[in-house]
Write an enzyme that holds these catalytic residues in place. Structure first.
Site, PDB file in Angstrom:
ATOM      1  N   GLY A  65       0.837  -1.191   0.000  1.00 22.95           N
ATOM      2  CA  GLY A  65       0.000   0.000   0.000  1.00 22.95           C
ATOM      3  C   GLY A  65       0.870   1.237   0.000  1.00 22.95           C
ATOM      4  NE  ARG A  66      -2.671   5.087   2.064  1.00 19.71           N
ATOM      5  CZ  ARG A  66      -3.740   5.516   2.732  1.00 19.71           C
ATOM      6  NH1 ARG A  66      -4.307   6.650   2.403  1.00 19.71           N
ATOM      7  NH2 ARG A  66      -4.232   4.816   3.720  1.00 19.71           N
ATOM      8  CB  ILE A  67       3.257   2.621   4.810  1.00 20.76           C
ATOM      9  CG1 ILE A  67       2.431   3.783   5.379  1.00 20.76           C
ATOM     10  CG2 ILE A  67       4.540   2.431   5.622  1.00 20.76           C
ATOM     11  CD1 ILE A  67       1.986   3.566   6.812  1.00 20.76           C
ATOM     12  NE  ARG A  72      -5.634  -5.175  -1.566  1.00 17.40           N
ATOM     13  CZ  ARG A  72      -6.640  -4.408  -1.172  1.00 17.40           C
ATOM     14  NH1 ARG A  72      -7.756  -4.959  -0.733  1.00 17.40           N
ATOM     15  NH2 ARG A  72      -6.514  -3.101  -1.223  1.00 17.40           N
ATOM     16  CB  THR A 109       6.227  -0.122  11.746  1.00 16.78           C
ATOM     17  OG1 THR A 109       6.140  -0.240  10.320  1.00 16.78           O
ATOM     18  CG2 THR A 109       7.682  -0.217  12.175  1.00 16.78           C
ATOM     19  NE  ARG A 152      -3.036  -0.457  14.179  1.00 19.37           N
ATOM     20  CZ  ARG A 152      -2.397   0.630  13.807  1.00 19.37           C
ATOM     21  NH1 ARG A 152      -1.079   0.574  13.591  1.00 19.37           N
ATOM     22  NH2 ARG A 152      -3.025   1.777  13.641  1.00 19.37           N
ATOM     23  CD  GLU A 199       0.386  -0.700  20.766  1.00 19.48           C
ATOM     24  OE1 GLU A 199      -0.063   0.462  20.626  1.00 19.48           O
ATOM     25  OE2 GLU A 199       1.002  -1.301  19.878  1.00 19.48           O
ATOM     26  CG  HIS A 221       2.033   2.066  18.265  1.00 20.99           C
ATOM     27  ND1 HIS A 221       0.825   1.418  18.333  1.00 20.99           N
ATOM     28  CD2 HIS A 221       2.094   2.581  17.006  1.00 20.99           C
ATOM     29  CE1 HIS A 221       0.187   1.534  17.179  1.00 20.99           C
ATOM     30  NE2 HIS A 221       0.946   2.250  16.362  1.00 20.99           N
TER      31      HIS A 221
END
Length: 365
Positions: free
Chosen positions: A187-189, A209, A268, A270, A299, A319
């Site tokens: 994705g974007r990151i 995917r 980084t 989840r 957390e 986090h």
């Protein structure tokens, strides 16, 4: 607790404010009405120092710097709150709490919302506004990901602590150039981190995917033939997926067993992306040989005896992927815009549009 008082707050009988105006806002060409705003989990009292905080002028704002998940405590703190601002997923907002917040009209936050009971919000007439920032990656998270990769591969934290203890060098690290960087979730990151890998001379390999794999191909990156080959061939694997029902536990104990003894796993995103207990088990078995972790199942993590915190081959951070002043300015500018829009009677980025019917029904009764 830090309380910042603005103009006198008014209460609304429905989701659309009806009290006299506080000021006008040219962006919405209408009146802006005062509301009582509560902000949770601002650990370092940062938000009121941001430039964008001025957007809340005219509203009564209460900021809580500590963290609690106790329903009774939260219900007491938020009793008169009309607008609740959440900092990502730090506090769970579930039905037992919502049922005690009669004044609540809007939850304003950014990004995904697995920590919010959306159905309960809708039933109670609470609007949830959450900008999904399409096309805009969290560069702060991508940068931290790269920092963790460098820190783990070069043993930077371990070398630093050894030096402080009077030991000059404790081992030999690993370079990145020429090695294979695996991006799980393009994705974007993920795409941003892939670009960092390319800049460092790494061979980038993607698994995701099908639609994401196709985007990776179009961007010039290689795609693994299958999941098994992906885990088996990478020297570094970085996870970049949202945690939803379909992705929970998507990285299994079996997947990790294919990784090289010299490989590094970075998360980084989840913690729930990895099967419960699988990472600790895999590290103890020596495959992968290292991990760099910024996210945890529970957390805030305050147990110094947590297995990941006791392993010499693991680099851990609390986090902080998105926790930079620059990222906060971007995120909270959006979050405060959502409050302004609501106060002007024009809610934006509403993720539970069905709430309009609930509020309309109240107005008609």
């Amino acid at each position: 607790m830090v309380r910042i008082r603005g103009a006198e707050a008014h209460y609304y009988h429905t989701g659309i404010p009806t009290q006299p105006r506080v000021r006008s806002d040219s962006r919405y060409d209408t009146e802006v009405f005062p509301v009582k705003v509560s902000i949770l989990d601002d650990y370092f009292d940062t938000l009121r120092t941001l430039r964008c905080f001025r957007k809340l002028e005219g509203h009564e704002v209460t900021i809580w710097n500590d963290h609690t998940q106790d329903v009774d405590t939260l219900a007491a703190r938020l009793k008169d709150t009309e607008v609740l601002v959440l900092i990502r997923e730090r506090t769970q907002i579930r039905k037992p709490l919502l049922e005690r917040l009669d004044a609540l009209r809007l939850i304003s936050q950014r990004s995904v919302y697995p920590h919010i009971d959306i159905d309960a919000c809708t039933q109670r007439g609470v609007i949830v506004s959450s900008d999904q920032h399409a096309g805009s990656p969290s560069y702060a998270t991508a940068e931290l990901t790269w920092g963790l990769i460098l820190a783990a591969m070069r043993q930077i934290p371990q070398q630093m602590f050894a030096l402080r203890a009077g030991t000059w060098q404790i081992g030999v690290g690993n370079s990145l150039r020429g090695k294979t960087l695996g991006i799980y979730g393009y994705g974007r990151i993920g795409a941003t981190v892939a670009g960092y890998g390319k800049a460092f001379g790494m061979n980038v390999l993607v698994w995701a995917r099908e639609a994401s794999r196709e985007r990776a191909r179009n961007d010039g990156y290689s795609v693994a033939p299958d999941k098994h080959a992906f885990f088996e061939s990478c020297d570094v694997i970085s996870l970049h997926m949202r945690l939803v029902k379909e992705t929970r536990g998507i990285v299994t104990k079996n997947d990790l067993s294919y990784m090289k003894p010299t490989a590094l796993l970075v998360n980084t995103s989840r913690a729930g992306l990895i099967e419960a207990g699988a990472l600790v088990h895999a590290l103890r078995q020596g495959q992968p040989g290292m991990a760099a972790i910024d996210v945890y199942e529970d957390e805030p993590l305050r147990d110094p005896n947590h297995p990941l915190l006791t392993m010499e081959n693991v680099v851990c951070t609390p986090h902080i992927g998105y926790v930079t002043r620059d990222e906060y300015e971007i995120q909270f500018s959006d979050i405060f815009d959502q409050i302004i829009a609501y106060a002007a009677g024009n809610p934006i980025n509403v993720v539970n549009p069905e709430v309009v019917d609930v509020l309309s029904g109240r107005s008609d009764s």
